[in-house]
Write an enzyme that holds these catalytic residues in place. Structure first.
Site, PDB file in Angstrom:
ATOM      1  N   GLY A  31      25.890  12.610  39.372  1.00 48.93           N
ATOM      2  CA  GLY A  31      26.315  12.596  40.772  1.00 48.93           C
ATOM      3  C   GLY A  31      27.638  11.897  41.000  1.00 48.93           C
ATOM      4  N   HIS A  37      33.389  17.410  37.465  1.00 44.19           N
ATOM      5  CA  HIS A  37      32.072  18.064  37.574  1.00 44.19           C
ATOM      6  C   HIS A  37      32.238  19.467  38.162  1.00 44.19           C
ATOM      7  CE1 HIS A  37      31.070  13.652  38.206  1.00 44.19           C
ATOM      8  NE2 HIS A  37      30.260  13.946  37.209  1.00 44.19           N
ATOM      9  N   ASP A 150      33.342  13.637  27.739  1.00 46.16           N
ATOM     10  CA  ASP A 150      32.350  12.902  26.948  1.00 46.16           C
ATOM     11  C   ASP A 150      32.166  13.660  25.634  1.00 46.16           C
ATOM     12  OD1 ASP A 150      30.972  10.859  29.079  1.00 46.16           O
ATOM     13  OD2 ASP A 150      31.637  12.708  30.032  1.00 46.16           O
ATOM     14  N   GLN A 153      29.119  12.953  23.458  1.00 47.17           N
ATOM     15  CA  GLN A 153      27.914  13.508  24.096  1.00 47.17           C
ATOM     16  C   GLN A 153      27.827  15.018  23.852  1.00 47.17           C
ATOM     17  OE1 GLN A 153      26.338  12.456  28.176  1.00 47.17           O
ATOM     18  NE2 GLN A 153      27.505  14.279  28.709  1.00 47.17           N
ATOM     19  N   SER A 186      33.542   9.100  37.718  1.00 46.85           N
ATOM     20  CA  SER A 186      32.883   8.426  38.847  1.00 46.85           C
ATOM     21  C   SER A 186      33.137   6.925  38.767  1.00 46.85           C
ATOM     22  CB  SER A 186      31.381   8.686  38.823  1.00 46.85           C
ATOM     23  OG  SER A 186      31.134  10.066  38.652  1.00 46.85           O
ATOM     24  N   ARG A 187      33.326   6.402  37.556  1.00 50.39           N
ATOM     25  CA  ARG A 187      33.526   4.954  37.379  1.00 50.39           C
ATOM     26  C   ARG A 187      34.921   4.494  37.801  1.00 50.39           C
ATOM     27  NH1 ARG A 187      29.757   5.697  32.741  1.00 50.39           N
ATOM     28  NH2 ARG A 187      27.974   4.343  33.187  1.00 50.39           N
TER      29      ARG A 187
HETATM   30  P1  AMP Z   1      28.482  12.315  34.493  1.00 51.57           P
HETATM   31  O1  AMP Z   1      28.094  12.569  35.910  1.00 51.57           O
HETATM   32  O2  AMP Z   1      29.580  11.311  34.330  1.00 51.57           O
HETATM   33  O3  AMP Z   1      27.297  12.090  33.590  1.00 51.57           O
HETATM   34  O4  AMP Z   1      29.132  13.681  33.990  1.00 51.57           O
HETATM   35  C1  AMP Z   1      28.431  14.898  34.056  1.00 51.57           C
HETATM   36  C2  AMP Z   1      29.187  15.941  33.278  1.00 51.57           C
HETATM   37  O5  AMP Z   1      30.499  16.109  33.829  1.00 51.57           O
HETATM   38  C3  AMP Z   1      29.374  15.559  31.803  1.00 51.57           C
HETATM   39  O6  AMP Z   1      29.172  16.715  30.997  1.00 51.57           O
HETATM   40  C4  AMP Z   1      30.804  15.085  31.760  1.00 51.57           C
HETATM   41  O7  AMP Z   1      31.412  15.251  30.501  1.00 51.57           O
HETATM   42  C5  AMP Z   1      31.463  15.985  32.794  1.00 51.57           C
HETATM   43  N1  AMP Z   1      32.695  15.360  33.281  1.00 51.57           N
HETATM   44  C6  AMP Z   1      32.818  14.136  33.851  1.00 51.57           C
HETATM   45  N2  AMP Z   1      34.109  13.873  34.112  1.00 51.57           N
HETATM   46  C7  AMP Z   1      34.820  14.941  33.683  1.00 51.57           C
HETATM   47  C8  AMP Z   1      36.217  15.263  33.659  1.00 51.57           C
HETATM   48  N3  AMP Z   1      37.130  14.433  34.118  1.00 51.57           N
HETATM   49  N4  AMP Z   1      36.580  16.461  33.145  1.00 51.57           N
HETATM   50  C9  AMP Z   1      35.636  17.321  32.659  1.00 51.57           C
HETATM   51  N5  AMP Z   1      34.320  17.071  32.651  1.00 51.57           N
HETATM   52  C10 AMP Z   1      33.910  15.898  33.149  1.00 51.57           C
END
Ligand code: AMP
Length: 282
Positions: A31, A37, A150, A153, A186-187
């Site tokens: 979220g 995202h 990530d 991941q 998000s951070r």
């Molecule tokens: P998170 O909400 O941070 O767990 O991210 C959810 C998904 O969005 C994960 O697969 C992340 O790798 C992807 N994501 C987060 N930030 C980015 C970004 N800046 N560019 C591409 N994908 C992202």
């Protein structure tokens, strides 16, 4: 667009789609959605008939001293973004729905998870693998979308799907950055203006490393040292790691050759631990 909070309801909706012969894409997130995202959701909408976005701040992937309690949340804004991007369903369970009393089954992985982020976040990937396999079992998607932001991941999930014979295609999506280079996260919202500009040291060092490799540098230590030196010029930066590894095994390499991942994790002023990377085939 629907918002569902129980496993039972998600299963029911997906079953109806399946009866109509529709394909299903899943975008797992925690979220506080941003354009990173959104790029995953867009890709899923392009490639699948129906798209589920899960929004779940998964307690299992946070260590005891990490930012579980302070992790930003805004379901209303997230719903708007999902709806306008074309998602069909948000799955937003409470932790008690995902981890019922007596929960004691985990998906664990060795090797790949014992490098990079796995070293400073020892319980992280066990939490990620467990929750992602649960989401895969609940939604049973044809495809699932993960960001290259990530990168470890993404490699871990691809390996899990292969090792456990899950019939799901994992689609990796490129890193989305702010105009000035900072990878969207998000951070980033933990940072004030000064810290936000200090955080630019991550993308600057990633761009420096990438340029060195593009220009022919093949000694991983030389690239890592140059990136480290640059990061250390920023007083608010605390390096967790600067690494160059094989993209598939996450093992450190000395000679830059094949499919490589150059990844960094840097704390900013003890407020946020941020990651960034580049991947390249040399
Ligand atoms: P998170 O909400 O941070 O767990 O991210 C959810 C998904 O969005 C994960 O697969 C992340 O790798 C992807 N994501 C987060 N930030 C980015 C970004 N800046 N560019 C591409 N994908 C992202």
């Amino acid at each position: 667009m629907k918002i569902e909070t129980t496993v039972k309801d998600v299963r029911k909706t997906v079953k109806e789609w399946r009866k109509e012969g529709l394909t299903v894409g899943l975008v797992p997130t925690m979220g506080y959605l941003h354009e990173g995202h959104q790029s995953l959701i867009k890709k899923a909408v392009e490639q699948c008939d129906k798209v589920v976005v899960s929004i779940f701040v998964n307690p299992m992937q946070f260590g005891p001293t990490e930012d579980l309690a302070s992790y930003p949340r805004d379901l209303e804004k997230d719903s708007e973004l999902c709806e306008k991007t074309g998602a069909d369903l948000i799955f937003h369970p409470e932790p008690e729905e995902m981890y019922q009393e007596g929960f004691c089954s985990f998906v664990d992985m060795t090797g790949l998870t014992q490098a990079l982020c796995g070293l400073s976040r020892p319980v992280h990937f066990r939490g990620v693998c467990t929750v992602v396999s649960k989401l895969f079992h609940i939604v049973q998607p044809d495809k699932a979308y993960f960001g290259e932001k990530d990168a470890q991941q993404l490699a871990v999930i691809k390996r899990m799907v292969k090792d456990l014979n899950m019939d799901i295609e994992i689609v990796g999506c490129p890193i989305i950055r702010e105009k000035d280079g900072l990878a969207k996260s998000s951070r980033n919202t933990y940072l004030d203006e000064k810290e936000r500009s200090a955080a630019l040291i991550l993308s600057k060092s990633i761009f420096l490393g990438k340029k060195m490799v593009e220009e022919g540098e093949r000694n991983a230590n030389v690239v890592k040292q140059a990136m480290t030196d640059l990061i250390q010029k920023e007083p608010m930066a605390e390096i967790d790691y600067v690494e160059i590894v094989d993209q598939n095994t996450m093992q450190s390499i000395e000679e830059i050759k094949g499919d490589i991942l150059c990844a960094i994790a840097v704390g900013i002023n003890h407020k946020a631990r941020l990651i960034d990377n580049f991947m390249m085939t040399v």
